[in-house]
Design an enzyme around this catalytic site. Structure first.
Site, PDB file in Angstrom:
ATOM      1  N   ARG A 118      -1.221 -13.597 -11.913  1.00 29.28           N
ATOM      2  CA  ARG A 118      -0.271 -12.482 -12.116  1.00 29.28           C
ATOM      3  C   ARG A 118      -0.924 -11.232 -12.684  1.00 29.28           C
ATOM      4  NH1 ARG A 118       2.928 -16.830 -13.826  1.00 29.28           N
ATOM      5  NH2 ARG A 118       4.296 -17.478 -12.146  1.00 29.28           N
ATOM      6  N   LYS A 140      -3.788   2.258  -6.526  1.00 31.76           N
ATOM      7  CA  LYS A 140      -3.195   1.699  -5.304  1.00 31.76           C
ATOM      8  C   LYS A 140      -4.161   0.666  -4.753  1.00 31.76           C
ATOM      9  CE  LYS A 140      -0.229   5.359  -3.509  1.00 31.76           C
ATOM     10  NZ  LYS A 140      -0.034   6.324  -2.403  1.00 31.76           N
ATOM     11  N   GLU A 182     -11.070  13.897   2.514  1.00 30.53           N
ATOM     12  CA  GLU A 182     -10.151  13.748   1.366  1.00 30.53           C
ATOM     13  C   GLU A 182     -10.398  14.877   0.344  1.00 30.53           C
ATOM     14  OE1 GLU A 182      -7.695  11.660   1.367  1.00 30.53           O
ATOM     15  OE2 GLU A 182      -8.241   9.735   2.278  1.00 30.53           O
ATOM     16  N   LYS A 224      -6.656  14.418  -8.867  1.00 29.18           N
ATOM     17  CA  LYS A 224      -5.974  13.126  -8.657  1.00 29.18           C
ATOM     18  C   LYS A 224      -5.497  12.547  -9.979  1.00 29.18           C
ATOM     19  CE  LYS A 224      -5.556   8.944  -6.181  1.00 29.18           C
ATOM     20  NZ  LYS A 224      -5.939   8.090  -5.083  1.00 29.18           N
ATOM     21  N   GLU A 234       4.476   7.019  -7.441  1.00 26.85           N
ATOM     22  CA  GLU A 234       4.863   7.820  -6.278  1.00 26.85           C
ATOM     23  C   GLU A 234       6.367   7.950  -6.097  1.00 26.85           C
ATOM     24  OE1 GLU A 234       2.074   7.514  -2.972  1.00 26.85           O
ATOM     25  OE2 GLU A 234       3.758   7.813  -1.616  1.00 26.85           O
ATOM     26  N   ARG A 238       3.229  12.476  -6.423  1.00 25.94           N
ATOM     27  CA  ARG A 238       2.062  11.749  -5.900  1.00 25.94           C
ATOM     28  C   ARG A 238       2.050  11.713  -4.371  1.00 25.94           C
ATOM     29  NH1 ARG A 238      -1.002   6.251  -8.010  1.00 25.94           N
ATOM     30  NH2 ARG A 238      -2.531   6.282  -6.327  1.00 25.94           N
ATOM     31  N   ASN A 242      -0.655  12.290   0.108  1.00 21.82           N
ATOM     32  CA  ASN A 242      -0.615  11.692   1.449  1.00 21.82           C
ATOM     33  C   ASN A 242      -0.650  12.745   2.551  1.00 21.82           C
ATOM     34  OD1 ASN A 242      -0.385   9.071   0.363  1.00 21.82           O
ATOM     35  ND2 ASN A 242       1.798   9.403   0.020  1.00 21.82           N
ATOM     36  N   HIS A 245      -1.773  11.847   5.979  1.00 19.67           N
ATOM     37  CA  HIS A 245      -1.949  10.397   6.042  1.00 19.67           C
ATOM     38  C   HIS A 245      -0.941   9.700   6.957  1.00 19.67           C
ATOM     39  CE1 HIS A 245      -4.791  11.092   2.886  1.00 19.67           C
ATOM     40  NE2 HIS A 245      -5.017   9.814   2.670  1.00 19.67           N
ATOM     41  N   HIS A 249      -2.688   7.448   9.382  1.00 18.51           N
ATOM     42  CA  HIS A 249      -2.457   5.994   9.410  1.00 18.51           C
ATOM     43  C   HIS A 249      -1.997   5.563  10.805  1.00 18.51           C
ATOM     44  CE1 HIS A 249      -1.852   5.557   4.759  1.00 18.51           C
ATOM     45  NE2 HIS A 249      -3.096   5.778   5.106  1.00 18.51           N
ATOM     46  N   HIS A 262     -11.200   6.071   8.204  1.00 20.28           N
ATOM     47  CA  HIS A 262      -9.989   6.544   7.525  1.00 20.28           C
ATOM     48  C   HIS A 262     -10.050   8.072   7.315  1.00 20.28           C
ATOM     49  CE1 HIS A 262      -6.594   6.670   4.790  1.00 20.28           C
ATOM     50  NE2 HIS A 262      -7.358   7.251   3.892  1.00 20.28           N
TER      51      HIS A 262
HETATM   52  P1  NAD Z   1     -15.492   1.675   3.490  1.00 18.49           P
HETATM   53  O1  NAD Z   1     -15.134   1.000   2.259  1.00 18.49           O
HETATM   54  O2  NAD Z   1     -15.309   0.941   4.784  1.00 18.49           O
HETATM   55  O3  NAD Z   1     -16.998   2.173   3.383  1.00 18.49           O
HETATM   56  C1  NAD Z   1     -17.571   2.862   4.458  1.00 18.49           C
HETATM   57  C2  NAD Z   1     -18.871   2.211   4.943  1.00 18.49           C
HETATM   58  O4  NAD Z   1     -19.924   2.571   4.061  1.00 18.49           O
HETATM   59  C3  NAD Z   1     -18.847   0.708   4.966  1.00 18.49           C
HETATM   60  O5  NAD Z   1     -19.575   0.244   6.063  1.00 18.49           O
HETATM   61  C4  NAD Z   1     -19.560   0.334   3.661  1.00 18.49           C
HETATM   62  O6  NAD Z   1     -20.129  -0.945   3.686  1.00 18.49           O
HETATM   63  C5  NAD Z   1     -20.607   1.406   3.593  1.00 18.49           C
HETATM   64  N1  NAD Z   1     -21.101   1.764   2.266  1.00 18.49           N
HETATM   65  C6  NAD Z   1     -20.401   1.818   1.118  1.00 18.49           C
HETATM   66  N2  NAD Z   1     -21.166   2.343   0.155  1.00 18.49           N
HETATM   67  C7  NAD Z   1     -22.374   2.606   0.697  1.00 18.49           C
HETATM   68  C8  NAD Z   1     -23.562   3.179   0.205  1.00 18.49           C
HETATM   69  N3  NAD Z   1     -23.654   3.654  -1.038  1.00 18.49           N
HETATM   70  N4  NAD Z   1     -24.635   3.271   1.029  1.00 18.49           N
HETATM   71  C9  NAD Z   1     -24.529   2.849   2.322  1.00 18.49           C
HETATM   72  N5  NAD Z   1     -23.411   2.338   2.855  1.00 18.49           N
HETATM   73  C10 NAD Z   1     -22.338   2.222   2.052  1.00 18.49           C
HETATM   74  O7  NAD Z   1     -14.657   3.043   3.672  1.00 18.49           O
HETATM   75  P2  NAD Z   1     -14.213   4.151   2.626  1.00 18.49           P
HETATM   76  O8  NAD Z   1     -14.177   5.396   3.407  1.00 18.49           O
HETATM   77  O9  NAD Z   1     -14.967   4.105   1.367  1.00 18.49           O
HETATM   78  O10 NAD Z   1     -12.721   3.719   2.260  1.00 18.49           O
HETATM   79  C11 NAD Z   1     -11.722   3.704   3.229  1.00 18.49           C
HETATM   80  C12 NAD Z   1     -10.602   2.796   2.759  1.00 18.49           C
HETATM   81  O11 NAD Z   1     -10.060   3.305   1.546  1.00 18.49           O
HETATM   82  C13 NAD Z   1      -9.465   2.676   3.740  1.00 18.49           C
HETATM   83  O12 NAD Z   1      -9.094   1.330   3.867  1.00 18.49           O
HETATM   84  C14 NAD Z   1      -8.352   3.452   3.078  1.00 18.49           C
HETATM   85  O13 NAD Z   1      -7.073   2.982   3.419  1.00 18.49           O
HETATM   86  C15 NAD Z   1      -8.648   3.244   1.633  1.00 18.49           C
HETATM   87  N6  NAD Z   1      -8.090   4.267   0.744  1.00 18.49           N
HETATM   88  C16 NAD Z   1      -7.413   3.838  -0.350  1.00 18.49           C
HETATM   89  C17 NAD Z   1      -6.911   4.767  -1.253  1.00 18.49           C
HETATM   90  C18 NAD Z   1      -6.243   4.296  -2.495  1.00 18.49           C
HETATM   91  O14 NAD Z   1      -5.663   5.124  -3.206  1.00 18.49           O
HETATM   92  N7  NAD Z   1      -6.312   3.033  -2.811  1.00 18.49           N
HETATM   93  C19 NAD Z   1      -7.102   6.143  -1.009  1.00 18.49           C
HETATM   94  C20 NAD Z   1      -7.800   6.539   0.107  1.00 18.49           C
HETATM   95  C21 NAD Z   1      -8.303   5.589   0.994  1.00 18.49           C
HETATM   96  N1  GLY Z   2      -4.458   8.237  -1.553  1.00 16.61           N
HETATM   97  C1  GLY Z   2      -3.098   8.437  -1.941  1.00 16.61           C
HETATM   98  C2  GLY Z   2      -2.794   8.018  -3.337  1.00 16.61           C
HETATM   99  O1  GLY Z   2      -3.616   7.502  -4.047  1.00 16.61           O
HETATM  100  O2  GLY Z   2      -1.694   8.194  -3.768  1.00 16.61           O
END
Ligand code: NAD
Ligand code: GLY
Length: 358
Positions: A118, A140, A182, A224, A234, A238, A242, A245, A249, A262
């Site tokens: 939990r 998130k 972003e 942020k 949100e 917040r 998006n 997005h 998405h 993304h």
């Molecule tokens: P990712 O996590 O897939 O990383 C991108 C690529 O880079 C991957 O292949 C990874 O293995 C590689 N990588 C990571 N660090 C590295 C480094 N230092 N050197 C070499 N390679 C490296 O993608 P991302 O763009 O970081 O994240 C996208 C994800 O984040 C999506 O799923 C999206 O929905 C999510 N997201 C979440 C939020 C949130 O608020 N939680 C906000 C925005 C995006």
């Molecule tokens: N990336 C959108 C949020 O964190 O609210």
């Protein structure tokens, strides 16, 4: 090192930004006060940074689990594998999960921490630009479903975000650009001065200049952190984060996760939101032109080939921001002036899609 704070009463936490933080045991001594730690990383990031992180975490009990790389693995079954490792190693409620990687690892590790017994502590060690400016901050967490992006998840704030800017040196140019999408978002939603600074510094950013990147990480996290501090779950402001997005998405889920990064989908989505704002008489043609030009100069997509408006609209309808059957969208009254609305002309939405799809 820069330190910012996300102010959320008892759930407040620091964001540390700087070079080589990963290799600084003091940082972890001060901010990761847990005896038992599960590091969650992936098969790409671990060979680069896992041993340095393990070294900085000594003498705690550290177990590491490596996930397959890629958005297509951001699923409930991958999270179940993390739970299996926690259980097999008899981790108790006082453990911490440390996410070492990009947003995909961070979202899944955070969700695994949110549901294990939990809720146990977790720490974000983001290694992509996108994760350092956005996904690691704000709590998130979650996974995708074939029916929609991030449909399953929980709010679960980290104990700390430790952003080692040196890790960006190994990131591919394409992933760096995806993170810059972003960053553009923050300028568009609330900071026209920052947007202009980005316009003046495209070359330095694309070249991976450390000082320029540190500046965008700091400014993005400031924005942020302020928004999350006001509206953690949100209910209002917040949702501005998006911008682009709902379109993005839909592009990601309509193309099966993985074909579009993304950040790339968000870039195209922001251009569509800007086009729709202009079609609606809210945004001047000159501002739309500036947004398209900056996006293109960052080598990010402004067009989406191979999808029809019907398909994208169908995927937009299952977005989390749908309320009472109506898609809520973030639109622009100008650069730095975003707002959320469900009151818009369907024709403007369709024309915006038609302008950038196919
Ligand atoms: P990712 O996590 O897939 O990383 C991108 C690529 O880079 C991957 O292949 C990874 O293995 C590689 N990588 C990571 N660090 C590295 C480094 N230092 N050197 C070499 N390679 C490296 O993608 P991302 O763009 O970081 O994240 C996208 C994800 O984040 C999506 O799923 C999206 O929905 C999510 N997201 C979440 C939020 C949130 O608020 N939680 C906000 C925005 C995006
Ligand atoms: N990336 C959108 C949020 O964190 O609210």
């Amino acid at each position: 090192m820069d330190t910012l704070n996300v102010d959320l009463d008892s759930r407040s936490y620091p964001i540390l930004i700087g070079p080589d933080l990963l290799r600084d045991p003091d940082v972890f001594r001060r901010h990761v006060d847990f005896r038992d730690i599960l590091i969650v990383s992936n098969t790409t990031v671990a060979p680069l940074y896992l041993s340095a992180l393990e070294e900085s975490l000594r003498p705690r009990r550290v177990v590491a689990t490596l996930l397959p790389d890629g958005e297509s693995h951001k699923t409930l079954s991958t999270v179940a594998r993390i739970e299996d490792v926690l259980i097999a190693n008899r981790f108790a409620r006082d453990c911490a999960v440390v996410a070492l990687g990009g947003g995909v690892v961070g979202d899944m590790a955070g969700f695994a921490a949110a549901i294990y017994q939990r809720g146990v502590a977790f720490v974000q060690v983001p290694t992509t630009l996108l994760a350092q400016v956005d996904s690691a901050v704000g709590g998130k967490t979650g996974v995708n479903h074939p029916g929609g992006k991030n449909l399953i998840g929980a709010f679960h704030q980290p104990e700390a975000v430790i952003a080692d800017t040196r890790t960006l040196a190994t990131l591919s140019a394409r992933e760096l650009r995806a993170g810059l999408a972003e960053v553009i978002k923050y300028g568009l939603i609330c900071d026209s001065v920052f947007f202009a600074w980005l316009e003046a510094n495209v070359e330095a950013l694309l070249a991976g200049d450390q000082a320029a990147l540190a500046r965008v990480i700091r400014r993005s996290c400031e924005i942020k952190a302020a928004i999350v501090g006001q509206d953690e779950r949100e209910h209002g402001e917040r949702a501005l984060l998006n911008l682009g997005h709902t379109f993005g998405h839909a592009i990601e889920s309509a193309t099966g996760y993985g074909q579009w990064l993304h950040g790339e989908a968000v870039a195209a989505g922001m251009v569509m939101a800007a086009r729709m704002s202009q079609e609606s008489g809210l945004l001047g043609a000159e501002d739309l032109e500036r947004i398209m030009r900056l996006t293109a100069r960052m080598d990010l997509p402004v067009r989406v080939p191979g999808l029809t408006p019907e398909v994208v609209l169908e995927h937009m309808r299952i977005d989390k921001k749908v309320q009472a059957g109506r898609i809520r969208l973030v639109l622009l009254r100008g650069i730095g002036a975003a707002f959320v609305t469900a009151e818009y002309d369907e024709g403007c939405l369709r024309r915006a899609l038609e302008s950038h799809l196919g």
